[in-house]
Each structure stands twice: as C-alpha cells, then as structure tokens.
Write an enzyme that holds these catalytic residues in place. Structure first.
Site, mmCIF file in Angstrom:
data_model
loop_
_atom_site.group_PDB
_atom_site.id
_atom_site.type_symbol
_atom_site.label_atom_id
_atom_site.label_comp_id
_atom_site.label_asym_id
_atom_site.label_seq_id
_atom_site.Cartn_x
_atom_site.Cartn_y
_atom_site.Cartn_z
ATOM 1 N N SER A 1 0.830 -1.204 0.000
ATOM 2 C CA SER A 1 0.000 0.000 0.000
ATOM 3 C C SER A 1 0.873 1.266 0.000
ATOM 4 O O SER A 1 1.712 1.423 -0.876
ATOM 5 C CB SER A 1 -0.964 -0.054 1.189
ATOM 6 O OG SER A 1 -2.041 0.830 0.999
ATOM 7 N N ASP B 1 -5.342 -3.964 -2.659
ATOM 8 C CA ASP B 1 -4.379 -3.645 -1.607
ATOM 9 C C ASP B 1 -3.799 -4.903 -0.960
ATOM 10 O O ASP B 1 -4.530 -5.793 -0.514
ATOM 11 C CB ASP B 1 -5.084 -2.793 -0.551
ATOM 12 C CG ASP B 1 -4.127 -2.053 0.356
ATOM 13 O OD1 ASP B 1 -3.269 -2.714 0.968
ATOM 14 O OD2 ASP B 1 -4.235 -0.816 0.456
#
Length: 260
Positions: free
Chosen positions: A49, A161
């Site tokens: 991320s 993610d």
C-alpha cells in the site's frame, strides 16, 4: 539485540519492510531518515500500500528530502478521481500519473535497490508478490483499497491492496535473501471517525494491523510506530508524521541495534 559488528558487516543482507496505512505512511520517511543517520545500508525493500509507494521512491534513488517534498504535495483530491465503476468509487489514475512523473515508466529490473510489492488477488484471496514488469502498475495494485479504489488487473488477475493478506511485507524479503529484516508497522489511528471514508479506512486498517501482528516473527526487528493520534486521511499532518516517525525510529534503532 543485533550485534553492532554484525550489522556493519557488509555481507549481512538487510531487508526493509514498509507497511500500509494511507497518509500515516509519511512516518516511513522519518524512519528512513533515522536509518540513514545510522549509516545502515538497505539491500532490498518490500512495500504494501503506502509502503509500496514510499518503497518505490527509495528503490529508484529518491532521497528522503525528495520523498518528503513529493508526499507533501499529495492529497486525496490530487491523486484520485471519481469513477462510475461497480468495482469501486475512486480510481487512482492520477496517482499513476504522479508516479510516472516521479520515477518514470520503469520495470522492477531497473531498480537501484531490489524491490517487491504485495497485492491481493480479490477473486481468490491469495497473496501476490509483484517483482516483475511495470513498477507503477504493481504499486497501484498494492495500494488499491478494496471497495474504495477500482482494482488493477495484472496478468489476468484482479488485484487490490496487499494489506488484506500481508500489511507488513516480510515474505518478499525472505525470497530476496534478507538475513535481517527491519519491519515498519504503522499503528492505526484511534480518532473517532468523522465521515464514511474514515469509517471504511478505520475498519480496514484495524483488521490488517491485527493480521500483520500474527504474521511477524520474533527474529524480525519490528518497529511499531505509534500513530494513534493521527488520522489516515488528512495530509496536513504529513510534517508531524515525518517528525514522529524519525524520533521513534531513532530511539528504536539506538536501543535495538546499538544498545544505547
């Protein structure tokens, strides 16, 4: 405790794992400054991320000062755009443009420091380690929060993610031969949510943080940055987050690596 002489041994392969946490990731820059101050050489990097975004900048030669300037200019409005896709209500195409402008249209093989990112196959729930092909596409996949951002398709897989499966990316560093892993975890905010985005992000990051704690092993040097007083969305906090990250990382490094 890691022996200082061992740490300074040029044959020791040191890996840096940078965890997810949206705007809290600015604290990674402070931690990196502390690592630089102690002349600790990082041999490989993995990111999830926001950790993937910061990691990409480091891997392609950006200094801490340059990264600080870059992330200070980022905000949700400047790097996202509404989309009418059924897969998410935001797209990160503007973030893609920012990454291309900053590091170029590069592949992983072009990295100055070996680099990998973690994403999640949202169809199967599998962890996907990305270390070949387009860096920008991989970073976008790793930072596409499910339900908020539209997934990124790479090699036919719908990716989101990496925090869903590994918010602090240890496994890629093991594959890259790291003998000592410094893992930087961003403890999530405990602020009362102010809007829908806050609620979604808090729910997401609390769950990923708990998962990460279970995955980390005793032999890793775990730097848990205490960021409970900061919100994962508001970019005005960036200078304070960098300062807090630096101070906490400096104290951690001196205690754990240099016995001060």
């Amino acid at each position: 405790m890691v022996n200082k002489n061992k740490l300074n041994n040029e044959t020791l392969h040191i890996g840096l794992a940078l965890g997810g946490g949206a705007v809290l990731g600015a604290a990674h820059v402070g931690a990196l400054k502390a690592i630089e101050d102690k002349n600790i050489k990082i041999d490989c990097i993995a990111g999830t991320s926001i950790g993937a975004i910061i990691g990409a900048f480091i891997a392609f030669g950006k200094s801490c000062e340059e990264i600080e300037e870059i992330i200070s200019d980022l905000n949700w409005i400047s790097v996202t755009k509404l989309t009418f896709s059924k897969e998410g209500f935001l797209t990160n195409k503007k973030l893609a443009n920012k990454l291309y402008d900053t590091i170029g249209d590069v592949n992983f093989d072009d990295a100055i420091i070996p680099f990998s990112v973690v994403a999640t196959d949202i169809a199967t729930g599998e962890r996907v380690i990305l270390n070949k092909g387009s860096v920008v596409e991989a970073v976008l996949a790793s930072s596409s929060i499910p339900g908020i951002f539209k997934p990124i398709t790479i090699d036919g897989r719908m990716l989101v993610d990496g925090g869903v499966v590994e918010n602090v990316p240890i496994s890629p560093l093991k594959e890259m031969g790291a003998e000592l892993i410094v893992a930087v975890s961003l403890n999530p905010s405990k602020e009362k949510p102010k809007n829908m985005i806050d609620i979604m992000l808090n729910s997401y990051y609390f769950s990923t943080f708990r998962t990460a704690q279970l995955q980390l092993e005793k032999e890793h040097l775990l730097l848990e940055l205490d960021l409970h007083d900061y919100n994962p969305v508001y970019t005005k906090q960036v200078p304070n987050l960098i300062d807090v990250g630096y101070k906490q990382a400096k104290a951690f490094i001196e205690a754990q690596l240099f016995n001060k």
